[in-house]
Design a protein around this motif. Sequence first.
Motif, PDB file in Angstrom:
ATOM      1  N   GLU A   1      40.161  39.042  41.086  1.00 51.27           N
ATOM      2  CA  GLU A   1      40.251  40.037  40.020  1.00 51.27           C
ATOM      3  C   GLU A   1      38.975  40.026  39.198  1.00 51.27           C
ATOM      4  O   GLU A   1      38.414  38.965  38.920  1.00 51.27           O
ATOM      5  CB  GLU A   1      41.441  39.708  39.101  1.00 51.27           C
ATOM      6  CG  GLU A   1      42.764  39.950  39.769  1.00 51.27           C
ATOM      7  CD  GLU A   1      43.904  39.267  39.024  1.00 51.27           C
ATOM      8  OE1 GLU A   1      45.041  39.575  39.350  1.00 51.27           O
ATOM      9  OE2 GLU A   1      43.626  38.435  38.143  1.00 51.27           O
TER      10      GLU A   1
ATOM     11  N   ASP B   1      47.074  30.769  31.447  1.00 49.27           N
ATOM     12  CA  ASP B   1      46.418  32.059  31.643  1.00 49.27           C
ATOM     13  C   ASP B   1      45.812  32.381  30.275  1.00 49.27           C
ATOM     14  O   ASP B   1      46.529  32.763  29.346  1.00 49.27           O
ATOM     15  CB  ASP B   1      47.422  33.125  32.079  1.00 49.27           C
ATOM     16  CG  ASP B   1      46.738  34.461  32.328  1.00 49.27           C
ATOM     17  OD1 ASP B   1      45.557  34.607  31.951  1.00 49.27           O
ATOM     18  OD2 ASP B   1      47.375  35.368  32.895  1.00 49.27           O
TER      19      ASP B   1
ATOM     20  N   LEU C   1      44.038  34.692  28.922  1.00 48.12           N
ATOM     21  CA  LEU C   1      44.231  36.025  28.346  1.00 48.12           C
ATOM     22  C   LEU C   1      44.923  36.913  29.377  1.00 48.12           C
ATOM     23  O   LEU C   1      44.274  37.498  30.244  1.00 48.12           O
ATOM     24  CB  LEU C   1      42.884  36.618  27.928  1.00 48.12           C
ATOM     25  CG  LEU C   1      43.017  37.717  26.893  1.00 48.12           C
ATOM     26  CD1 LEU C   1      43.714  37.238  25.629  1.00 48.12           C
ATOM     27  CD2 LEU C   1      41.661  38.267  26.526  1.00 48.12           C
ATOM     28  N   ASP C   2      46.222  36.993  29.265  1.00 50.33           N
ATOM     29  CA  ASP C   2      47.002  37.778  30.218  1.00 50.33           C
ATOM     30  C   ASP C   2      47.028  39.237  29.775  1.00 50.33           C
ATOM     31  O   ASP C   2      47.309  39.524  28.608  1.00 50.33           O
ATOM     32  CB  ASP C   2      48.428  37.209  30.274  1.00 50.33           C
ATOM     33  CG  ASP C   2      49.274  37.941  31.280  1.00 50.33           C
ATOM     34  OD1 ASP C   2      48.889  38.017  32.449  1.00 50.33           O
ATOM     35  OD2 ASP C   2      50.337  38.477  30.876  1.00 50.33           O
TER      36      ASP C   2
ATOM     37  N   SER D   1      44.314  41.339  30.098  1.00 51.07           N
ATOM     38  CA  SER D   1      43.058  41.604  29.402  1.00 51.07           C
ATOM     39  C   SER D   1      42.534  43.036  29.583  1.00 51.07           C
ATOM     40  O   SER D   1      41.798  43.525  28.736  1.00 51.07           O
ATOM     41  CB  SER D   1      41.983  40.604  29.836  1.00 51.07           C
ATOM     42  OG  SER D   1      41.890  40.587  31.233  1.00 51.07           O
TER      43      SER D   1
ATOM     44  N   GLY E   1      51.764  46.667  31.727  1.00 48.48           N
ATOM     45  CA  GLY E   1      50.653  46.101  32.490  1.00 48.48           C
ATOM     46  C   GLY E   1      50.179  44.781  31.924  1.00 48.48           C
ATOM     47  O   GLY E   1      49.167  44.234  32.351  1.00 48.48           O
ATOM     48  N   SER E   2      50.904  44.254  30.943  1.00 54.45           N
ATOM     49  CA  SER E   2      50.648  42.906  30.426  1.00 54.45           C
ATOM     50  C   SER E   2      51.953  42.129  30.611  1.00 54.45           C
ATOM     51  O   SER E   2      52.949  42.382  29.922  1.00 54.45           O
ATOM     52  CB  SER E   2      50.270  42.985  28.945  1.00 54.45           C
ATOM     53  OG  SER E   2      50.400  41.723  28.331  1.00 54.45           O
ATOM     54  N   PHE E   3      51.927  41.202  31.550  1.00 52.69           N
ATOM     55  CA  PHE E   3      53.146  40.455  31.894  1.00 52.69           C
ATOM     56  C   PHE E   3      53.762  39.820  30.654  1.00 52.69           C
ATOM     57  O   PHE E   3      54.962  39.925  30.404  1.00 52.69           O
ATOM     58  CB  PHE E   3      52.757  39.394  32.937  1.00 52.69           C
ATOM     59  CG  PHE E   3      53.831  38.424  33.305  1.00 52.69           C
ATOM     60  CD1 PHE E   3      55.110  38.853  33.620  1.00 52.69           C
ATOM     61  CD2 PHE E   3      53.561  37.056  33.382  1.00 52.69           C
ATOM     62  CE1 PHE E   3      56.098  37.941  33.989  1.00 52.69           C
ATOM     63  CE2 PHE E   3      54.537  36.148  33.749  1.00 52.69           C
ATOM     64  CZ  PHE E   3      55.808  36.593  34.043  1.00 52.69           C
TER      65      PHE E   3
ATOM     66  N   LEU F   1      51.196  38.086  41.000  1.00 50.40           N
ATOM     67  CA  LEU F   1      51.166  37.099  39.909  1.00 50.40           C
ATOM     68  C   LEU F   1      51.199  35.667  40.452  1.00 50.40           C
ATOM     69  O   LEU F   1      51.540  35.427  41.614  1.00 50.40           O
ATOM     70  CB  LEU F   1      52.332  37.328  38.948  1.00 50.40           C
ATOM     71  CG  LEU F   1      52.388  38.705  38.285  1.00 50.40           C
ATOM     72  CD1 LEU F   1      53.337  38.683  37.096  1.00 50.40           C
ATOM     73  CD2 LEU F   1      51.038  39.207  37.834  1.00 50.40           C
TER      74      LEU F   1
HETATM   75  P1  AFP Z   1      45.394  39.413  33.909  1.00 54.74           P
HETATM   76  O1  AFP Z   1      44.940  40.296  32.834  1.00 54.74           O
HETATM   77  O2  AFP Z   1      45.541  37.985  33.456  1.00 54.74           O
HETATM   78  O3  AFP Z   1      44.594  39.536  35.151  1.00 54.74           O
HETATM   79  O4  AFP Z   1      46.904  39.840  34.283  1.00 54.74           O
HETATM   80  C1  AFP Z   1      47.271  41.116  34.584  1.00 54.74           C
HETATM   81  C2  AFP Z   1      48.531  41.012  35.400  1.00 54.74           C
HETATM   82  O5  AFP Z   1      48.450  39.912  36.275  1.00 54.74           O
HETATM   83  C3  AFP Z   1      49.809  40.909  34.549  1.00 54.74           C
HETATM   84  O6  AFP Z   1      49.627  40.604  33.213  1.00 54.74           O
HETATM   85  C4  AFP Z   1      50.414  42.293  34.675  1.00 54.74           C
HETATM   86  O7  AFP Z   1      51.803  42.325  34.566  1.00 54.74           O
HETATM   87  C5  AFP Z   1      49.940  42.766  36.005  1.00 54.74           C
HETATM   88  O8  AFP Z   1      48.681  42.136  36.210  1.00 54.74           O
HETATM   89  C6  AFP Z   1      49.795  44.254  36.015  1.00 54.74           C
HETATM   90  O9  AFP Z   1      49.388  44.639  37.265  1.00 54.74           O
HETATM   91  P2  AFP Z   1      49.347  46.167  37.740  1.00 54.74           P
HETATM   92  O10 AFP Z   1      48.198  46.767  37.018  1.00 54.74           O
HETATM   93  O11 AFP Z   1      49.178  46.072  39.213  1.00 54.74           O
HETATM   94  O12 AFP Z   1      50.662  46.787  37.342  1.00 54.74           O
END
Ligand code: AFP
Length: 295
Positions: free
Chosen positions: A50, A99, A101-102, A104, A211-213, A240
């Motif tokens: 990523e 993690d 910054l989840d 981001s 889009g932020s877990f 994930l």
């Molecule tokens: P990061 O920002 O730590 O890379 O995480 C983003 C993530 O892993 C999670 O927080 C979201 O739920 C997921 O990606 C969203 O993904 P999509 O954009 O594929 O829906």
Amino acid sequence: MITLENYLDSAEVAEDLKELIVLISKQALPIRNAFIENQSYAGTENKSGEIQAELDVWSDEHLINVLRKSSLVRELASEEQPEVLKFDNAKADYAVVMDPLDGSSLIQVNLCVGTIIGIYDNGRALNRGEELTAAMYMLYGPMNVLVLTVGKGVYVFAMDGENRYKMLDGPVKMPEGKIYGSGALRKEWTLKHKRFIEEIEEDGGKLRYSGSFVADFHQILRYGGVYCYPGTDKKPEGKLRLVFEANPIGFIAKQAGGAISDGSTNLLTVKPKKADHKTPIYVGSAGLISKLESM
Ligand code: AFP
């Protein structure tokens, strides 16, 4: 008003664990303050391929430095690092998974993002989620919120103007709710996943997915329902990660009466094969997770 420190004393948490949790909680402010200065992409990739935002890199380095200096941490596994870091100055036996910054990619559009942390007391970072000693996340939204479990229920704190956390609520009980959110493209969903979502929708389920877990999970924790990031035919392991995302959040969900699964197995019982072990994730109200597992 109960402060984070008051709560940790009343929960009879070991002094060095209290020190570690409070130290991590204090990093919400510097991390949040760094949002304005670090908006662009760093042009690098993490181990999962990523693209890293500058803030991913900044938050990662910041937390690594703080944790190394604390002398409380023996091993540290970060979503942004290719390998588990080992600190030889450790006076205590804690291992941290994080993690930094989840979510981001949502900073630029000012949606809610957070930091996810798991703490083990056996000095090793790669363990099953059920072995966690504590798990927490800090959510940077309209309020800076800290959600914490030390294995004695889940408590929610909010930061005041002086970087101190005060308890808002707890112990939190996750209700049986109908909010759902699912990652991956609908056209790529497996038949089982499609059927699961359709049944929730037929039952009056309401879609909420940012889009932020960590932020999406927080809503599920309070209102009930399920967050899903399924495996697809092309990516059976989903997106994930078990160590940094599923385990700390799953431990919190379990402590609040909810559950986490890969669709058939309780993820907290799965031994990670490597730091960036990926897995399909379903986390939320216990009834919905058991319905999914029996489908
Ligand atoms: P990061 O920002 O730590 O890379 O995480 C983003 C993530 O892993 C999670 O927080 C979201 O739920 C997921 O990606 C969203 O993904 P999509 O954009 O594929 O829906």
